[in-house]
Design a protein around this motif. Structure first.
Motif: not given
Length: 144
Positions: A15-36
């Motif tokens: 969670a800390e890595q995802l929240g870091e400024p400039g983190s690209r962590g959410k780019l590792l997930f598809s839009a469907r994964e993020l929505r779910q």
């Protein structure tokens, strides 16, 4: 069974890595994964990062099962160039997780394994307190 993979993720660190400024962590997930993940967090009154951490553990476990199935064959990907966005861990209508590979990624899997039979993934995700984990099996439907 062709391959077995297991992975564990520290939810707070993830969670800390995802929240870091400039983190690209959410780019590792598809839009469907993020929505779910967002929908599940809302329904369970917890944090989206918990569900993303479990999906991330699933993705890493898929890679480990694939690598085990390769045996001595060359690995088509490394950790640095694996197409994480082409591999999804999605829930079906009954909230059961399953692996979805984009056609290009699936073709690479089939080719790398010299697969002539149908390949199936089995995935189990879990999270409890500070830890999310996943176990993945890659199996072949061998035809007699």
């Amino acid at each position: 069974m062709l391959g077995l993979g297991h992975d564990v993720v520290d939810v707070a660190a993830f969670a800390e890595q995802l929240g870091e400024p400039g983190s690209r962590g959410k780019l590792l997930f598809s839009a469907r994964e993020l929505r779910q993940a967002a929908a599940r967090a809302k329904a369970k009154h917890d944090d989206e990062a918990t569900h993303l951490a479990a999906k991330w553990a699933g993705k890493e476990a898929v890679l480990k099962a694939w690598c085990e199935a390769l045996g001595d064959r060359p690995n088509p990907y490394t950790l640095d160039d694996f197409p994480w966005g082409l591999l999804e861990i999605l829930d079906d209508s009954r909230s059961r997780p399953h692996v979805v590979l984009a056609p290009a990624c699936d073709a690479t899997l089939q080719e790398s394994l010299g697969a002539r039979d149908s390949l199936r993934w089995h995935v189990s995700l879990s999270h409890d307190g500070p830890v999310a984990s996943a176990v993945v099996l890659l199996v072949s439907d061998v035809r007699a």
